[in-house]
Design a protein around this motif. Structure first.
Motif, PDB file in Angstrom:
ATOM      1  N   UNK A   1       4.299  38.712 -31.457  1.00 29.69           N
ATOM      2  CA  UNK A   1       4.315  39.399 -32.746  1.00 29.69           C
ATOM      3  C   UNK A   1       4.875  38.471 -33.810  1.00 29.69           C
ATOM      4  N   UNK A   2       4.986  38.993 -35.026  1.00 29.02           N
ATOM      5  CA  UNK A   2       5.523  38.202 -36.134  1.00 29.02           C
ATOM      6  C   UNK A   2       4.709  36.935 -36.319  1.00 29.02           C
ATOM      7  N   UNK A   3       5.378  35.828 -36.609  1.00 28.25           N
ATOM      8  CA  UNK A   3       4.632  34.584 -36.828  1.00 28.25           C
ATOM      9  C   UNK A   3       3.957  34.065 -35.555  1.00 28.25           C
ATOM     10  N   UNK A   4       4.418  34.519 -34.383  1.00 31.40           N
ATOM     11  CA  UNK A   4       3.823  34.087 -33.112  1.00 31.40           C
ATOM     12  C   UNK A   4       2.437  34.685 -32.910  1.00 31.40           C
ATOM     13  N   UNK A   5       2.096  35.672 -33.696  1.00 29.68           N
ATOM     14  CA  UNK A   5       0.753  36.235 -33.670  1.00 29.68           C
ATOM     15  C   UNK A   5      -0.238  35.258 -34.308  1.00 29.68           C
ATOM     16  N   UNK A   6       0.266  34.410 -35.215  1.00 30.84           N
ATOM     17  CA  UNK A   6      -0.597  33.526 -35.997  1.00 30.84           C
ATOM     18  C   UNK A   6      -0.509  32.058 -35.587  1.00 30.84           C
ATOM     19  N   UNK A   7       0.636  31.630 -35.060  1.00 25.89           N
ATOM     20  CA  UNK A   7       0.871  30.229 -34.715  1.00 25.89           C
ATOM     21  C   UNK A   7       1.502  30.147 -33.325  1.00 25.89           C
ATOM     22  N   UNK A   8       1.128  29.153 -32.534  1.00 21.84           N
ATOM     23  CA  UNK A   8       1.749  29.039 -31.207  1.00 21.84           C
ATOM     24  C   UNK A   8       3.200  28.552 -31.259  1.00 21.84           C
ATOM     25  N   UNK A   9       3.566  27.735 -32.228  1.00 17.31           N
ATOM     26  CA  UNK A   9       4.920  27.187 -32.306  1.00 17.31           C
ATOM     27  C   UNK A   9       5.424  27.204 -33.754  1.00 17.31           C
ATOM     28  N   UNK A  10       5.615  28.379 -34.338  1.00 15.69           N
ATOM     29  CA  UNK A  10       5.997  28.408 -35.753  1.00 15.69           C
ATOM     30  C   UNK A  10       7.356  27.775 -36.037  1.00 15.69           C
ATOM     31  N   UNK A  11       8.305  27.892 -35.112  1.00 18.06           N
ATOM     32  CA  UNK A  11       9.622  27.305 -35.360  1.00 18.06           C
ATOM     33  C   UNK A  11       9.521  25.786 -35.465  1.00 18.06           C
ATOM     34  N   UNK A  12       8.698  25.185 -34.619  1.00 19.62           N
ATOM     35  CA  UNK A  12       8.533  23.733 -34.660  1.00 19.62           C
ATOM     36  C   UNK A  12       7.854  23.311 -35.958  1.00 19.62           C
ATOM     37  N   UNK A  13       6.933  24.119 -36.441  1.00 13.59           N
ATOM     38  CA  UNK A  13       6.272  23.816 -37.714  1.00 13.59           C
ATOM     39  C   UNK A  13       7.274  23.860 -38.867  1.00 13.59           C
ATOM     40  N   UNK A  14       8.150  24.863 -38.843  1.00 11.19           N
ATOM     41  CA  UNK A  14       9.176  24.973 -39.887  1.00 11.19           C
ATOM     42  C   UNK A  14      10.102  23.758 -39.848  1.00 11.19           C
TER      43      UNK A  14
END
Length: 170
Positions: free
Chosen positions: A106-119
């Motif tokens: 859910x949340x950003x994990x619904x759209x990206x596999x590794x959103x924290x790493x992107x940030x």
């Protein structure tokens, strides 16, 4: 105190606070039977991040601030908060796997596999750019990408051991 120093102090405090939160979450997860995977590369992550902050303090504390890059950095903070809120007590700076617990989808994990790493990748590039330090942005972006390549492989292996269900929450 310069505006750049204020920004660096806030980022440093944010990182220290996140380390406290990560340690607390890690301890709680381990107490519930979780295991840490890929711990051998963790010192490299710490080294890159500590080196990045140290370099910024050395060369950036009295720099003028590029407001456009700072604005982009601030936008990333909204995504960071969304990630933290989505993962809640499962957010750590290490790879911690709790068997039998579904993956977050859910949340950003619904759209990206590794959103924290992107940030984090965005922050590592944008903060030096906000302080007019493009060479530091390049050096630490390359170092971070190298460490992330190792980490993402380790994390993907750990998460693919079992056929993990995804859980979505509103």
């Amino acid at each position: 105190m310069s505006f750049a120093s204020v920004i660096l102090a806030l980022v440093t405090l944010q990182r220290l606070g996140e380390l406290v939160l990560a340690r607390r979450n890690t301890e709680r997860l381990l107490a519930r039977g979780a295991i840490e995977v890929g711990a051998r590369h963790y010192p490299l992550i710490v080294l890159v991040h500590a080196g990045w902050l140290t370099a910024l303090w050395i060369w950036g504390r009295n720099q003028d601030v590029n407001l456009a890059a700072l604005a982009a950095l601030l936008l990333l903070q909204g995504l960071r908060q969304w990630i933290l809120a989505t993962l809640g007590p499962r957010w750590t700076t290490r790879i911690i796997v709790l068997p039998g617990t579904p993956l977050v989808g859910s949340g950003p994990y619904r759209h990206f596999p590794h959103p924290n790493y992107a940030v984090v990748a965005g922050e590592i590039a944008l903060l030096p750019l906000a302080l007019h330090l493009p060479v530091l942005a390049l050096i630490f972006t390359v170092l971070n990408l190298a460490v992330l390549a190792i980490r993402i492989r380790a994390e993907s292996r750990a998460l693919s051991v079992a056929d993990w269900p995804r859980v979505s929450t509103p």
